[in-house]
Design an enzyme around this catalytic site. Structure first.
Site: not given
Length: 373
Positions: A133, A207, A337
């Protein structure tokens, strides 16, 4: 912008017989903004988007969606996202990317490295030996420059962020614009656009963890349907193996509606996998997922123009102290996502995440909320 509010109303007249009085349907779109903190010398705002039926709360810190407050079949309003008690708390309390914008590259990059044109770029190892991420301080920890907007069909916040060359190990100055907006028909639309001055890789997503039941218990009673014929299997470190596998005969076959708890049991503990929605890039908005919660009547339909959706069922949640005194445990929420396939830069058979100068990265997500009685 401190403590300000703007409201836009539109009246739509329905056609009637001449002898009847016109019936008017009021559409009220409102946005409220308040500065709630300061981070690295930049103001952090809390926004509330309101269409008269539901509200979406967000912030320019981390491009964050902090709450979605939606009605159930009886008209009761409840928050349906896992979150903290305030936006300011996100600055100091570690959390598993609740509602955040993940980037510059969402999901995992194996061995925390990749190569472009013979140059190897080393990234931070933030998930075992892998990169997750965007790094130590990804887009979820940046203060974006915000601007509110509204018209007769939408109310939203436009945010911009410049990720400079070398930030978190990535090449190129990446300029990103993020729009997050609410429509009168209960659609939350998220749109990304990025450009670069040097060859780089990009994979942005939101997210948010959802629980359409209003945080009363875990999400295993939700019903899911994916319009996906394949998925990408992963190894023990949740890195894709490179295989693209047909869902037929597996717990990943959600092509007809399935109860989440049944599929979690069949899969031996949950999902953290990329569901393949497209094999090739296109601008077409595709119906990715429908989620239904029978008890509350809430329904969420997800649409996207991207290639896949990471389906994560909160496997690593463990007695997390969330908002309103709630304790989020395993499978308490789920993430959908929308993104390119994970570790695509290291998988030659996966769709490329490379962005070149002169090109534009574009990605649109829609979460459409409704109620079934």
């Amino acid at each position: 912008m401190f403590g300000t509010a703007a409201m836009l109303s539109a009246a739509v007249a329905c056609s009637q017989k001449p002898t009847q009085e016109p019936v008017k349907e009021e559409i009220n779109l409102m946005i409220k903004s308040e500065q709630v903190a300061e981070h690295n010398g930049q103001p952090v705002f809390h926004y509330i988007l309101d269409n008269g039926n539901m509200q979406v709360e967000m912030s320019n810190y981390g491009g964050l969606i902090s709450k979605i407050i939606a009605p159930d079949k009886n008209g009761n309003l409840e928050n349906i996202t896992l979150t903290l008690d305030s936006v300011a708390e996100y600055l100091t309390k570690p959390n598993p990317f609740f509602g955040a914008t993940a980037g510059r590259v969402a999901n995992r990059i194996s061995n925390a490295q990749f190569s472009l044109d013979g140059i190897t770029y080393e990234l931070a190892k933030t998930n075992g030996d892998n990169h997750l991420h965007g790094g130590v301080e990804g887009f979820n920890k940046k203060v974006w420059t915000p601007e509110t907007y509204s018209n007769d069909s939408v109310v939203g916040v436009k945010m911009t962020y410049l990720s400079v060359d070398g930030e978190e190990g990535y090449p190129g100055n990446l300029q990103t614009t993020l729009w997050m907006e609410l429509t009168p028909d209960n659609t939350l639309r998220i749109r990304f656009e990025s450009t670069t001055d040097k060859k780089t890789i990009v994979n942005l997503t939101n997210h948010t963890y959802f629980n359409l039941g209003g945080m009363e218990r875990d999400a295993q009673d939700h019903e899911f349907q994916f319009w996906a014929d394949a998925y990408t299997p992963v190894d023990e470190e949740l890195i894709p193996t490179g295989e693209v596998k047909d869902v037929t005969g597996t717990p990943f076959d959600f092509r007809s509606p399935k109860i989440l708890g049944d599929q979690i049991a069949a899969n031996g503990g949950g999902f953290d996998h990329n569901m393949v929605m497209k094999q090739e890039k296109s601008a077409d908005m595709k119906h990715f997922v429908r989620v239904r919660h029978t008890e509350s009547g809430r329904v969420m339909d997800m649409y996207s123009d991207n290639l896949g959706v990471q389906f994560y069922t909160g496997n690593f949640l463990d007695k997390f102290a969330g908002a309103d005194g709630k304790v989020y445990d395993k499978h308490w929420g789920f993430c959908l996502e929308s993104q390119n396939w994970p570790d695509a830069i290291n998988k030659p058979n996966f769709p490329s995440p490379i962005l070149n100068p002169g090109e534009k990265y574009v990605h649109t997500i829609e979460y459409r909320f409704s109620v079934e009685k």
